[in-house]
Design a protein around this motif. Structure first.
Motif, PDB file in Angstrom:
ATOM      1  N   THR A   7       0.850  -1.196   0.000  1.00 34.89           N
ATOM      2  CA  THR A   7       0.000   0.000   0.000  1.00 34.89           C
ATOM      3  C   THR A   7       0.892   1.256   0.000  1.00 34.89           C
ATOM      4  O   THR A   7       2.057   1.213   0.401  1.00 34.89           O
ATOM      5  N   GLY A   8       0.312   2.352  -0.474  1.00 37.68           N
ATOM      6  CA  GLY A   8       1.077   3.604  -0.524  1.00 37.68           C
ATOM      7  C   GLY A   8       2.329   3.448  -1.364  1.00 37.68           C
ATOM      8  O   GLY A   8       3.415   3.878  -0.969  1.00 37.68           O
ATOM      9  N   SER A   9       2.153   2.856  -2.562  1.00 43.22           N
ATOM     10  CA  SER A   9       3.337   2.582  -3.396  1.00 43.22           C
ATOM     11  C   SER A   9       3.408   3.501  -4.611  1.00 43.22           C
ATOM     12  O   SER A   9       4.015   3.155  -5.615  1.00 43.22           O
ATOM     13  N   SER A 134       5.554   0.935  11.233  1.00 44.88           N
ATOM     14  CA  SER A 134       5.463   1.706  12.458  1.00 44.88           C
ATOM     15  C   SER A 134       6.419   2.901  12.366  1.00 44.88           C
ATOM     16  O   SER A 134       6.737   3.362  11.260  1.00 44.88           O
ATOM     17  N   SER A 135       6.895   3.365  13.500  1.00 46.76           N
ATOM     18  CA  SER A 135       7.760   4.551  13.541  1.00 46.76           C
ATOM     19  C   SER A 135       8.437   4.595  14.903  1.00 46.76           C
ATOM     20  O   SER A 135       7.977   3.953  15.856  1.00 46.76           O
ATOM     21  N   ALA A 136       9.506   5.391  14.986  1.00 48.08           N
ATOM     22  CA  ALA A 136      10.105   5.642  16.303  1.00 48.08           C
ATOM     23  C   ALA A 136       9.136   6.466  17.149  1.00 48.08           C
ATOM     24  O   ALA A 136       9.166   6.417  18.381  1.00 48.08           O
ATOM     25  N   GLY A 187      13.318   3.584   9.778  1.00 48.30           N
ATOM     26  CA  GLY A 187      14.414   4.542   9.940  1.00 48.30           C
ATOM     27  C   GLY A 187      13.804   5.929  10.027  1.00 48.30           C
ATOM     28  O   GLY A 187      12.861   6.231   9.309  1.00 48.30           O
ATOM     29  N   SER A 188      14.339   6.767  10.905  1.00 48.99           N
ATOM     30  CA  SER A 188      13.748   8.098  11.089  1.00 48.99           C
ATOM     31  C   SER A 188      14.263   9.085  10.055  1.00 48.99           C
ATOM     32  O   SER A 188      15.430   9.035   9.667  1.00 48.99           O
ATOM     33  N   LEU A 189      13.370   9.976   9.624  1.00 51.52           N
ATOM     34  CA  LEU A 189      13.672  11.016   8.630  1.00 51.52           C
ATOM     35  C   LEU A 189      14.407  10.471   7.402  1.00 51.52           C
ATOM     36  O   LEU A 189      15.513  10.909   7.059  1.00 51.52           O
ATOM     37  N   LEU A 190      13.761   9.513   6.772  1.00 49.91           N
ATOM     38  CA  LEU A 190      14.252   9.015   5.482  1.00 49.91           C
ATOM     39  C   LEU A 190      13.932  10.064   4.427  1.00 49.91           C
ATOM     40  O   LEU A 190      12.988  10.834   4.586  1.00 49.91           O
ATOM     41  N   ASN A 191      14.696  10.054   3.351  1.00 47.53           N
ATOM     42  CA  ASN A 191      14.545  11.076   2.321  1.00 47.53           C
ATOM     43  C   ASN A 191      13.327  10.785   1.424  1.00 47.53           C
ATOM     44  O   ASN A 191      13.464  10.233   0.340  1.00 47.53           O
ATOM     45  N   MET A 194       7.281  12.513   2.857  1.00 50.69           N
ATOM     46  CA  MET A 194       6.796  12.701   4.232  1.00 50.69           C
ATOM     47  C   MET A 194       7.779  13.516   5.072  1.00 50.69           C
ATOM     48  O   MET A 194       7.387  14.471   5.751  1.00 50.69           O
ATOM     49  N   ALA A 195       9.044  13.161   5.034  1.00 53.06           N
ATOM     50  CA  ALA A 195      10.053  13.866   5.839  1.00 53.06           C
ATOM     51  C   ALA A 195      10.246  15.295   5.330  1.00 53.06           C
ATOM     52  O   ALA A 195      10.395  16.230   6.121  1.00 53.06           O
ATOM     53  N   LYS A 196      10.206  15.460   3.996  1.00 56.13           N
ATOM     54  CA  LYS A 196      10.372  16.804   3.414  1.00 56.13           C
ATOM     55  C   LYS A 196       9.261  17.713   3.891  1.00 56.13           C
ATOM     56  O   LYS A 196       9.503  18.843   4.324  1.00 56.13           O
TER      57      LYS A 196
HETATM   58  N1  LIG Z   1      10.029   8.826   5.892  1.00 52.72           N
HETATM   59  C1  LIG Z   1      10.322   8.525   7.155  1.00 52.72           C
HETATM   60  O1  LIG Z   1      11.278   9.051   7.731  1.00 52.72           O
HETATM   61  C2  LIG Z   1       9.497   7.516   7.917  1.00 52.72           C
HETATM   62  C3  LIG Z   1       9.885   7.205   9.236  1.00 52.72           C
HETATM   63  C4  LIG Z   1       9.135   6.281   9.956  1.00 52.72           C
HETATM   64  C5  LIG Z   1       8.037   5.686   9.365  1.00 52.72           C
HETATM   65  N2  LIG Z   1       7.685   5.999   8.090  1.00 52.72           N
HETATM   66  C6  LIG Z   1       6.499   5.356   7.521  1.00 52.72           C
HETATM   67  O2  LIG Z   1       6.828   4.751   6.278  1.00 52.72           O
HETATM   68  C7  LIG Z   1       5.668   4.732   5.427  1.00 52.72           C
HETATM   69  C8  LIG Z   1       6.033   5.296   4.064  1.00 52.72           C
HETATM   70  O3  LIG Z   1       6.363   6.652   4.220  1.00 52.72           O
HETATM   71  P1  LIG Z   1       7.217   7.508   3.178  1.00 52.72           P
HETATM   72  O4  LIG Z   1       8.270   8.176   3.934  1.00 52.72           O
HETATM   73  O5  LIG Z   1       7.584   6.680   1.993  1.00 52.72           O
HETATM   74  O6  LIG Z   1       6.123   8.623   2.796  1.00 52.72           O
HETATM   75  P2  LIG Z   1       5.620   9.251   1.427  1.00 52.72           P
HETATM   76  O7  LIG Z   1       6.746   9.416   0.485  1.00 52.72           O
HETATM   77  O8  LIG Z   1       4.828  10.436   1.811  1.00 52.72           O
HETATM   78  O9  LIG Z   1       4.656   8.109   0.828  1.00 52.72           O
HETATM   79  C9  LIG Z   1       3.476   7.776   1.497  1.00 52.72           C
HETATM   80  C10 LIG Z   1       2.599   6.911   0.625  1.00 52.72           C
HETATM   81  O10 LIG Z   1       1.321   6.768   1.300  1.00 52.72           O
HETATM   82  C11 LIG Z   1       0.304   7.237   0.434  1.00 52.72           C
HETATM   83  N3  LIG Z   1      -0.804   7.874   1.134  1.00 52.72           N
HETATM   84  C12 LIG Z   1      -0.779   8.984   1.911  1.00 52.72           C
HETATM   85  N4  LIG Z   1      -2.022   9.322   2.297  1.00 52.72           N
HETATM   86  C13 LIG Z   1      -2.847   8.418   1.729  1.00 52.72           C
HETATM   87  C14 LIG Z   1      -4.257   8.263   1.721  1.00 52.72           C
HETATM   88  N5  LIG Z   1      -5.080   9.113   2.356  1.00 52.72           N
HETATM   89  N6  LIG Z   1      -4.770   7.221   1.024  1.00 52.72           N
HETATM   90  C15 LIG Z   1      -3.988   6.372   0.355  1.00 52.72           C
HETATM   91  N7  LIG Z   1      -2.646   6.476   0.316  1.00 52.72           N
HETATM   92  C16 LIG Z   1      -2.094   7.494   0.992  1.00 52.72           C
HETATM   93  C17 LIG Z   1       0.980   8.248  -0.466  1.00 52.72           C
HETATM   94  O11 LIG Z   1       0.197   8.476  -1.630  1.00 52.72           O
HETATM   95  P3  LIG Z   1       0.510   9.741  -2.607  1.00 52.72           P
HETATM   96  O12 LIG Z   1       1.592   9.267  -3.522  1.00 52.72           O
HETATM   97  O13 LIG Z   1      -0.800   9.976  -3.287  1.00 52.72           O
HETATM   98  O14 LIG Z   1       0.933  10.888  -1.738  1.00 52.72           O
HETATM   99  C18 LIG Z   1       2.302   7.548  -0.734  1.00 52.72           C
HETATM  100  O15 LIG Z   1       2.170   6.559  -1.722  1.00 52.72           O
HETATM  101  C19 LIG Z   1       4.603   5.533   6.171  1.00 52.72           C
HETATM  102  O16 LIG Z   1       3.712   4.658   6.825  1.00 52.72           O
HETATM  103  C20 LIG Z   1       5.394   6.333   7.184  1.00 52.72           C
HETATM  104  O17 LIG Z   1       4.625   6.679   8.312  1.00 52.72           O
HETATM  105  C21 LIG Z   1       8.393   6.899   7.339  1.00 52.72           C
END
Ligand SMILES: NC(=O)c1ccc[n+]([C@@H]2O[C@H](COP(=O)([O-])OP(=O)(O)OC[C@H]3O[C@@H](n4cnc5c(N)ncnc54)[C@H](OP(=O)(O)O)[C@@H]3O)[C@@H](O)[C@H]2O)c1
Length: 260
Positions: A7-9, A134-136, A187-191, A194-196
């Motif tokens: 999901t969220g791919s 999950s997350s930290a 991992g926290s604050l991956l590039n 979401m982090a941006k």
């Molecule tokens: N980045 C980090 O540092 C970090 C750290 C800890 C955990 N995480 C977790 O890792 C996962 C992936 O995050 P990411 O960093 O890859 O974030 P991301 O680049 O923002 O990607 C998030 C994905 O989720 C989708 N999404 C968001 N809202 C949605 C909604 N209402 N319905 C359906 N899909 C939705 C987005 O769709 P769109 O393409 O349409 O936006 C995107 O495909 C998340 O669960 C996040 O909480 C990330």
């Protein structure tokens, strides 16, 4: 060849994981909430991986009815699901989902509803696996907030949603011993986006998260009912509430009442 649903791919680590697994020749189901973005990413992954076995599903996870409809569609189109990566997630957004905070709905209720809707398809696999993102950031759940009776700030709602997902992950691992269910902080604050959007900076490349998702999805690293903390590079103890049976039962009771 494994049948894998992520999901969220359409962005971030979910998209990169989908591409990586498509390149290895697996059957990949991607998911997005925007029709146009989903179609574009589907085309991109097929072209870059040279794999035609990539399909897409559409649902906005802030709408649980849409999630349940998508689960029905997936259940029909994918009789066997070997790996489910519950990756879609949100931190900063202008979106809304009715009374309950959108972060609870997208990050916890939607994967809960989706997983329950396709449980039989997962159980049809020889070695089913669920990887929950999950997350930290994990914080004690305010049940009134989950019920939509009180509001929370974005970061607090995010942290509570991620603890809820982790608690449910441990619960599901116990309920379904034939499924390997693992929770991971990638991992926290991956590039990624979401982090941006949330912090305007990153600490690590997105690939750090992709690698751990790959290993937990495909190798014998996955341990059911446990939490992998990729900030530490090892299994670790999640928030103390995740080991409190009374709190886990309360969460699941509320979830079933509100969202089943
Ligand atoms: N980045 C980090 O540092 C970090 C750290 C800890 C955990 N995480 C977790 O890792 C996962 C992936 O995050 P990411 O960093 O890859 O974030 P991301 O680049 O923002 O990607 C998030 C994905 O989720 C989708 N999404 C968001 N809202 C949605 C909604 N209402 N319905 C359906 N899909 C939705 C987005 O769709 P769109 O393409 O349409 O936006 C995107 O495909 C998340 O669960 C996040 O909480 C990330």
């Amino acid at each position: 060849m494994k049948h894998i649903l992520i999901t969220g791919s359409t962005d971030g680590i979910g998209k990169l994981l989908a591409l990586c697994l498509a390149k290895e020749g697996h059957f990949i189901a991607i998911h997005g909430r925007s029709d146009a973005k989903l179609a574009a990413i589907l085309k991109e992954i097929k072209q870059q991986s040279n794999n035609e076995n990539v399909i897409g599903f559409l649902a906005d996870f802030s709408d649980l009815n849409a999630v349940k409809k998508m689960a029905e569609e997936i259940a029909k189109k994918m009789p066997i699901i070997d790996v489910l990566v519950n990756n879609a997630g949100v931190l900063m957004t202008n979106g809304s989902s009715g009374t309950t905070d959108i972060r609870f709905v997208v990050n916890y209720c939607a994967p809960y509803a989706l997983t329950n809707g396709i449980l039989a398809n997962l159980k049809a696999s020889d070695a089913p696996r669920i990887v929950n993102l999950s997350s930290a950031a994990q914080s004690t759940i305010n049940v009134q907030a989950l019920e939509g009776k009180t509001g929370l700030g974005a970061n607090e709602a995010y942290a509570q949603s991620k603890l809820a997902l982790t608690m449910w992950s441990f619960y599901l691992a116990e309920q379904e011993p034939s499924i390997t269910v693992v929770a991971v902080n990638p991992g926290s604050l991956l590039n990624t986006k979401m982090a941006k959007e949330a912090y305007g900076q990153h600490w690590s490349p997105a690939e750090k998260g992709v690698d751990i998702l790959y290993n937990l999805s495909m190798t014998d690293l996955a341990k059911s009912g446990e939490y992998f903390d990729n900030d530490k590079g090892s299994y670790a103890t999640a928030h103390v509430d995740a080991y409190d049976n009374r709190k886990v039962e309360e969460l699941l009771r509320t979830t079933k009442t509100l969202f089943d």
